[in-house]
Every structure is written in structure tokens, then in C-alpha cells.
Design a protein around this motif. Sequence first.
Motif, PDB file in Angstrom:
ATOM      1  N   ARG A   1      56.400 -52.355  63.563  1.00 47.24           N
ATOM      2  CA  ARG A   1      55.764 -51.305  62.771  1.00 47.24           C
ATOM      3  C   ARG A   1      54.519 -50.799  63.478  1.00 47.24           C
ATOM      4  NH1 ARG A   1      55.126 -54.745  58.073  1.00 47.24           N
ATOM      5  NH2 ARG A   1      57.050 -55.852  58.350  1.00 47.24           N
ATOM      6  N   ILE A   2      54.299 -49.495  63.337  1.00 45.44           N
ATOM      7  CA  ILE A   2      53.169 -48.864  64.012  1.00 45.44           C
ATOM      8  C   ILE A   2      52.314 -48.172  62.963  1.00 45.44           C
ATOM      9  CG2 ILE A   2      52.494 -47.103  65.681  1.00 45.44           C
ATOM     10  CD1 ILE A   2      55.309 -47.694  66.964  1.00 45.44           C
ATOM     11  N   ARG A   3      51.023 -48.452  62.998  1.00 38.77           N
ATOM     12  CA  ARG A   3      50.091 -47.772  62.106  1.00 38.77           C
ATOM     13  C   ARG A   3      48.815 -47.492  62.886  1.00 38.77           C
ATOM     14  NH1 ARG A   3      46.125 -51.200  59.640  1.00 38.77           N
ATOM     15  NH2 ARG A   3      46.419 -53.354  60.273  1.00 38.77           N
ATOM     16  N   TYR A   4      48.053 -46.543  62.379  1.00 37.84           N
ATOM     17  CA  TYR A   4      46.788 -46.258  63.034  1.00 37.84           C
ATOM     18  C   TYR A   4      45.694 -46.098  61.996  1.00 37.84           C
ATOM     19  CZ  TYR A   4      47.961 -41.299  62.178  1.00 37.84           C
ATOM     20  OH  TYR A   4      48.303 -40.108  61.609  1.00 37.84           O
ATOM     21  N   CYS A   5      44.488 -46.465  62.394  1.00 44.97           N
ATOM     22  CA  CYS A   5      43.337 -46.407  61.485  1.00 44.97           C
ATOM     23  C   CYS A   5      42.079 -46.215  62.313  1.00 44.97           C
ATOM     24  CB  CYS A   5      43.256 -47.684  60.657  1.00 44.97           C
ATOM     25  SG  CYS A   5      43.191 -49.194  61.642  1.00 44.97           S
ATOM     26  N   GLN A   6      41.027 -45.799  61.612  1.00 45.38           N
ATOM     27  CA  GLN A   6      39.733 -45.653  62.291  1.00 45.38           C
ATOM     28  C   GLN A   6      39.191 -47.025  62.626  1.00 45.38           C
ATOM     29  OE1 GLN A   6      37.190 -43.138  59.920  1.00 45.38           O
ATOM     30  NE2 GLN A   6      36.765 -41.912  61.718  1.00 45.38           N
ATOM     31  N   ARG A   7      38.633 -47.146  63.784  1.00 50.27           N
ATOM     32  CA  ARG A   7      38.128 -48.426  64.282  1.00 50.27           C
ATOM     33  C   ARG A   7      37.045 -48.987  63.376  1.00 50.27           C
ATOM     34  NH1 ARG A   7      37.631 -52.947  65.841  1.00 50.27           N
ATOM     35  NH2 ARG A   7      36.822 -53.610  67.822  1.00 50.27           N
ATOM     36  N   GLN A   8      36.264 -48.142  62.726  1.00 54.11           N
ATOM     37  CA  GLN A   8      35.150 -48.594  61.911  1.00 54.11           C
ATOM     38  C   GLN A   8      35.586 -49.142  60.564  1.00 54.11           C
ATOM     39  OE1 GLN A   8      35.398 -45.666  63.444  1.00 54.11           O
ATOM     40  NE2 GLN A   8      33.732 -45.606  64.910  1.00 54.11           N
ATOM     41  N   GLU A   9      36.813 -48.869  60.129  1.00 49.14           N
ATOM     42  CA  GLU A   9      37.289 -49.338  58.823  1.00 49.14           C
ATOM     43  C   GLU A   9      37.496 -50.854  58.849  1.00 49.14           C
ATOM     44  OE1 GLU A   9      40.834 -47.172  57.945  1.00 49.14           O
ATOM     45  OE2 GLU A   9      39.791 -45.260  57.855  1.00 49.14           O
ATOM     46  N   GLU A  10      37.194 -51.497  57.737  1.00 47.42           N
ATOM     47  CA  GLU A  10      37.328 -52.958  57.666  1.00 47.42           C
ATOM     48  C   GLU A  10      38.769 -53.414  57.759  1.00 47.42           C
ATOM     49  OE1 GLU A  10      35.251 -54.856  54.468  1.00 47.42           O
ATOM     50  OE2 GLU A  10      33.464 -53.637  54.793  1.00 47.42           O
ATOM     51  N   GLU A  11      39.690 -52.708  57.101  1.00 50.08           N
ATOM     52  CA  GLU A  11      41.090 -53.133  57.088  1.00 50.08           C
ATOM     53  C   GLU A  11      41.805 -52.815  58.398  1.00 50.08           C
ATOM     54  OE1 GLU A  11      40.894 -49.039  55.262  1.00 50.08           O
ATOM     55  OE2 GLU A  11      39.917 -50.896  54.742  1.00 50.08           O
ATOM     56  N   CYS A  12      41.113 -52.219  59.332  1.00 49.11           N
ATOM     57  CA  CYS A  12      41.745 -51.883  60.601  1.00 49.11           C
ATOM     58  C   CYS A  12      42.025 -53.149  61.408  1.00 49.11           C
ATOM     59  CB  CYS A  12      40.850 -50.920  61.393  1.00 49.11           C
ATOM     60  SG  CYS A  12      41.670 -50.193  62.807  1.00 49.11           S
TER      61      CYS A  12
ATOM     62  N   GLU B   1      43.421 -48.486  71.677  1.00 45.69           N
ATOM     63  CA  GLU B   1      42.295 -47.752  71.114  1.00 45.69           C
ATOM     64  C   GLU B   1      42.082 -46.464  71.893  1.00 45.69           C
ATOM     65  OE1 GLU B   1      38.716 -49.997  70.545  1.00 45.69           O
ATOM     66  OE2 GLU B   1      39.829 -51.759  69.855  1.00 45.69           O
ATOM     67  N   VAL B   2      41.974 -45.360  71.144  1.00 47.28           N
ATOM     68  CA  VAL B   2      41.657 -44.065  71.732  1.00 47.28           C
ATOM     69  C   VAL B   2      40.415 -43.531  71.046  1.00 47.28           C
ATOM     70  CG1 VAL B   2      44.023 -43.494  72.395  1.00 47.28           C
ATOM     71  CG2 VAL B   2      43.181 -42.809  70.156  1.00 47.28           C
ATOM     72  N   GLY B   3      39.643 -42.733  71.762  1.00 49.40           N
ATOM     73  CA  GLY B   3      38.453 -42.174  71.133  1.00 49.40           C
ATOM     74  C   GLY B   3      37.571 -41.432  72.109  1.00 49.40           C
ATOM     75  N   ASN B   4      36.406 -41.069  71.605  1.00 52.26           N
ATOM     76  CA  ASN B   4      35.364 -40.448  72.409  1.00 52.26           C
ATOM     77  C   ASN B   4      34.036 -41.100  72.033  1.00 52.26           C
ATOM     78  OD1 ASN B   4      34.719 -39.280  69.919  1.00 52.26           O
ATOM     79  ND2 ASN B   4      35.553 -37.284  70.435  1.00 52.26           N
ATOM     80  N   GLN B   5      32.912 -40.484  72.383  1.00 51.26           N
ATOM     81  CA  GLN B   5      31.626 -41.102  72.097  1.00 51.26           C
ATOM     82  C   GLN B   5      31.290 -41.095  70.610  1.00 51.26           C
ATOM     83  OE1 GLN B   5      32.083 -38.288  73.764  1.00 51.26           O
ATOM     84  NE2 GLN B   5      30.797 -36.693  72.909  1.00 51.26           N
ATOM     85  N   LEU B   6      32.026 -40.345  69.801  1.00 52.08           N
ATOM     86  CA  LEU B   6      31.706 -40.206  68.385  1.00 52.08           C
ATOM     87  C   LEU B   6      32.534 -41.116  67.485  1.00 52.08           C
ATOM     88  CD1 LEU B   6      29.771 -38.444  66.759  1.00 52.08           C
ATOM     89  CD2 LEU B   6      31.635 -36.813  66.454  1.00 52.08           C
ATOM     90  N   VAL B   7      33.838 -41.236  67.751  1.00 52.57           N
ATOM     91  CA  VAL B   7      34.732 -41.978  66.862  1.00 52.57           C
ATOM     92  C   VAL B   7      35.857 -42.617  67.679  1.00 52.57           C
ATOM     93  CG1 VAL B   7      36.204 -39.991  66.333  1.00 52.57           C
ATOM     94  CG2 VAL B   7      36.003 -41.818  64.669  1.00 52.57           C
ATOM     95  N   GLN B   8      36.407 -43.721  67.153  1.00 53.86           N
ATOM     96  CA  GLN B   8      37.524 -44.413  67.803  1.00 53.86           C
ATOM     97  C   GLN B   8      38.607 -44.689  66.773  1.00 53.86           C
ATOM     98  OE1 GLN B   8      36.029 -47.980  69.574  1.00 53.86           O
ATOM     99  NE2 GLN B   8      34.679 -46.904  70.975  1.00 53.86           N
ATOM    100  N   TRP B   9      39.853 -44.572  67.207  1.00 51.74           N
ATOM    101  CA  TRP B   9      40.998 -44.908  66.371  1.00 51.74           C
ATOM    102  C   TRP B   9      41.793 -45.994  67.073  1.00 51.74           C
ATOM    103  CZ3 TRP B   9      42.981 -42.704  61.730  1.00 51.74           C
ATOM    104  CH2 TRP B   9      42.160 -41.741  61.166  1.00 51.74           C
TER     105      TRP B   9
END
Length: 158
Positions: free
Chosen positions: A146-157, A129-137
Motif C-alpha cells: 500500500r502506498i500513501r503520502y502525508c506531510q512530513r510535519q504531521e504526527e501520524e505520518c 521524502e520530497v520537498g523544498n525549503q518550505l515543506v516536505q511530503w
Amino acid sequence: MPPTSRSSYSGFTLIEILIVMLIISLLAGVGSRALSQWQQRQQVKANASDLAYFLNRLRQQATWYHTTIALAAETQGEVTYLVAKSESRTGFVQRWVWKPLSPNVRIIAIQGEPSFYGKRGTAWPGSIEVGNQLVQWRIIVSAQGRIRYCQRQEEECG
């Protein structure tokens, strides 16, 4: 021809100009805050994309040389780096380092023990997980490599 009568009060009053300037400054303040937040979100997304590219290159390296590459986090000062090391083959260990592109983006957590194996492009699953105080991926490494990335807040993440 007689001159037409014109009003001597053509133009804007000082109060009207001040009200318009107040409205413009309020809109500019709100717009600059939104722009700043958008820039921070884009910085985190760019870092997540760069990290996913870095992990894909490591997977290719492990497959090409039939070696195991393990990932770990190392901290120097206030910056946390992602360090990848290959297994020792004939006493030679390769080392790769990924650090965040932006100073306000950091590695938040590593879950599992993500590693890449040279046989059949498989991997030990995990996520970073990478991010700052506003958003995390979250960058997810599956068991198939396989490698994929998504926003931490998304349900399918997940």
C-alpha cells in the motif's frame, strides 16, 4: 433661486491619497509573499501525488508480470531522479524514471529499500521524502504494497 454655497475643498488631499497607496502596497506585499509560499506548498503536494501514482503503477507492473521492481535514487547534475528497475528475465531489464515536476522540488531522502514483488502484491517497506525549503511530503510504501503520502510535519505520518 439663489445658488447654494458649496465648499471649494471637495475631494481628497495629496497626503490622504499617499497614505491609502501606502496601505495598499503593504497589503499587496504581504499577499504576494503568502501567495508565493502557497504555490510552493502546492508544487510539493503535486509532486508527492505524482510520485505516489508512479509507485502505484510500478506495483501494478510487478504484480501483472510477476517480477521484482527495485527503487533507487540517481543524481545527474543537481537533479535527483527516482529510478525503478525490474529483475532480469531472459536478459531483459525494464527501467522507469521519475523526476520532480517542478525545478525547486527535489527528492530529499529514501529510507529503507522500497521494492515491489510480483507475488501477492507485496513490497519491501520504505519511504521517499520530497520537498523544498518550505515543506516536505513523505510517500510511504508498506509491506503489503500500500502506498500513501502525508506531510512530513504531521504526527501520524510516522
